[in-house]
Design an enzyme around this catalytic site. Structure first.
Site, mmCIF file in Angstrom:
data_model
loop_
_atom_site.group_PDB
_atom_site.id
_atom_site.type_symbol
_atom_site.label_atom_id
_atom_site.label_comp_id
_atom_site.label_asym_id
_atom_site.label_seq_id
_atom_site.Cartn_x
_atom_site.Cartn_y
_atom_site.Cartn_z
ATOM 1 N N CYS A 43 0.854 -1.178 0.000
ATOM 2 C CA CYS A 43 0.000 0.000 0.000
ATOM 3 C C CYS A 43 0.894 1.232 0.000
ATOM 4 C CB CYS A 43 -0.908 0.022 1.228
ATOM 5 S SG CYS A 43 -2.185 1.298 1.092
ATOM 6 N N LYS A 69 -12.309 -4.584 2.703
ATOM 7 C CA LYS A 69 -11.711 -3.767 3.754
ATOM 8 C C LYS A 69 -12.604 -2.555 3.962
ATOM 9 C CE LYS A 69 -7.546 -1.143 4.840
ATOM 10 N NZ LYS A 69 -6.161 -0.887 4.479
ATOM 11 N N ARG A 113 -2.457 3.518 12.543
ATOM 12 C CA ARG A 113 -1.984 4.700 11.812
ATOM 13 C C ARG A 113 -0.934 5.462 12.624
ATOM 14 N NH1 ARG A 113 -7.762 6.393 8.988
ATOM 15 N NH2 ARG A 113 -7.974 4.422 7.858
ATOM 16 N N LYS A 137 -11.482 -7.309 6.750
ATOM 17 C CA LYS A 137 -10.791 -6.448 7.694
ATOM 18 C C LYS A 137 -11.646 -5.218 7.975
ATOM 19 C CE LYS A 137 -6.825 -3.515 7.908
ATOM 20 N NZ LYS A 137 -5.916 -2.748 7.160
ATOM 21 N N TYR A 155 -2.226 -9.215 16.239
ATOM 22 C CA TYR A 155 -1.115 -8.749 17.077
ATOM 23 C C TYR A 155 -1.010 -9.556 18.367
ATOM 24 C CZ TYR A 155 -1.632 -4.873 13.834
ATOM 25 O OH TYR A 155 -1.739 -4.135 12.683
#
Ligand code: PBG
Length: 322
Positions: free
Chosen positions: A117, A192, A202, A245, A310
Site C-alpha cells: 500500500c 476492507k 496509523r 478487515k 497482534y
C-alpha cells in the site's frame, strides 16, 4: 424427552472432544512494523508492539519460530514521503531489505507476507496518488504493482495489497508475471472497511491521511452485499487468498464470503480490536487470555481460515489457545 446439552460439557476431556473449532499456530499471522532506525520504538497505543530495526525483527521472528509462529506480515514505516510514494517502490527500500534479511536468517521455515500500500510513503497519507483532492485509481496501479514486484523479488511468499483501489489484483498479478514471478501469491485485502478500528495502526505506521478520509476507496461498514461483491471481484481477478478487515465487527461478512469463495479467507484482527482488549486488561477489567481466546476462536468459527493478529505471539507463548 431428556435432551441435556450439558452432558457434553460435563468435564474438560469431554469438552475437548466435542469442540468444533481449533486454532493451530499455523493459521496465525503476526504483523511486524519495521523501520530504518537501528533501535526499537514502542507504539504507545499498541502495548507490547514496537517499530523495529531489521536486525531486531530478525531476532524477534526467530523467537516466534520457536513458538510455532511461522507466518509474518510486514509493514515498512518510513518518514520519506513523496507525491509518488517513491520509498514504497524502491527495490532496495526498507521492506525488500527486511525480506532479504529474514529469508537469509530463517530460510523456508518462515512464510513472509508483505503489505502492499502506498499510504506510508505518500505525502498525502492516502493509499493512492492524490490529485486535486482525489485519489486517482488507474494512475496508482503501476505503483502498487512495482511495490509488489520489489517485495516479491526480495523473496516475499505472498504480497498483500491493502489499498482498496479497483483493479489492483489484476495489475499486481500482471506485474508479477511480467517480472518472472508467477509463483508469488496474492492475499488481497479484498473486503476492507473504512474503519475507526485502524486508529492505533496509523500511529504505528505513520500513515494517517493528511486530509479527508478513506471513504472514497474503503468500504462503507453498513454494506454486506457489497462486501461479498468486493471479495468475489478479487477472486475473479486472480487473488489466491481473500481477507476481511476488520474482523470482530464483521463476522457476518467473514461467514458470507467463506460460503461463497473457493479460496482461503483470512480475517484481520486489527489494531483497534487489539488495543481495546489491551486497555481493558491493563485496567484489570477483563481476563486477557480468556478474551483473546474467545475472540480468535469466534473468527475461526465464522469461517476465517487464517487470522492475522497482534495477539499471536503472546497467545502462543501463554498457551491461551489451548
Ligand atoms: C494500509 C493498512 C492499514 C491497515 C493495514 N494496512 C491502515 C489503513 O487502511 O488505514 C490497518 C491495520 C490495523 O489497524 O491493524 N492501508
Amino acid at each position: 424427552m431428556n435432551i441435556r446439552p450439558r452432558r457434553l460439557r460435563s468435564k474438560a476431556v469431554m469438552r475437548e472432544m466435542v469442540a468444533e473449532t481449533r486454532l493451530h499456530p499455523s493459521r496465525l499471522v503476526q504483523p511486524h512494523f519495521v523501520h530504518a532506525a537501528d533501535d526499537e520504538q514502542a507504539i504507545e497505543s499498541m502495548p507490547g508492539i514496537a517499530r523495529q530495526s531489521i536486525a531486531r525483527l530478525v531476532d524477534a521472528v526467530g523467537d516466534d519460530l520457536a513458538l510455532g509462529l511461522r507466518n509474518v506480515l510486514l509493514f515498512g514505516v518510513t518518514d520519506e514521503k513523496s507525491a509518488d510514494a517513491r520509498a514504497a517502490t524502491d527495490p532496495d527500500g526498507l521492506v525488500p531489505r527486511a525480506v532479504r534479511a529474514l529469508r537469509a536468517a530463517h530460510g523456508d521455515d518462515l512464510l513472509i507476507i508483505t503489505d502492499v500500500c502506498l499510504c506510508g510513503a505518500t505525502e498525502s497519507g492516502h493509499c493512492g496518488v492524490l490529485h486535486e483532492g482525489k485519489v486517482l485509481n488507474d494512475e496508482s496501479l503501476p505503483l502498487l504493482a512495482a511495490m509488489a514486484v520489489s517485495h516479491a523479488e526480495a523473496g516475499a511468499d505472498i504480497v498483500a495489497p491493502s489499498d482498496m483501489l479497483d483493479g489492483r489484483v489484476e495489475a499486481i498479478r500482471e506485474g508479477l508475471d511480467d517480472a518472472g514471478l508467477p509463483d508469488t501469491a496474492i492475499l488481497s485485502y479484498s473486503t476492507k472497511f473504512a474503519s475507526a478500528f485502524y486508529g492505533p495502526f496509523r500511529d504505528a505506521a505513520d500513515s494517517s491521511p493528511q486530509s479527508g478520509d478513506r471513504k472514497s476507496y474503503q468500504m462503507d461498514p453498513r454494506n454486506g452485499r457489497e462486501a461479498l461483491h468486493e471479495s468475489l471481484i478479487d477472486e475473479a481477478e486472480g487473488a489466491d487468498m481473500l481477507m476481511v478487515k476488520p474482523a470482530l465487527a464483521y463476522l457476518d461478512v467473514i461467514a458470507d464470503i467463506a460460503q461463497e469463495a473457493m479460496i482461503p479467507v483470512a480475517a484481520y484482527n486489527v489494531s483497534g480490536e487489539f488495543s481495546m482488549v489491551k486497555a481493558a486488561a491493563q485496567k484489570g477489567w477483563v481476563n486477557e487470555a480468556l478474551m483473546v481466546s474467545e475472540i480468535l476462536h469466534s473468527m475461526a468459527r465464522a469461517g476465517a481460515d487464517q487470522i492475522i493478529t497482534y495477539h499471536a505471539r503472546e497467545a502462543l507463548a501463554g498457551g491461551w489457545l489451548e
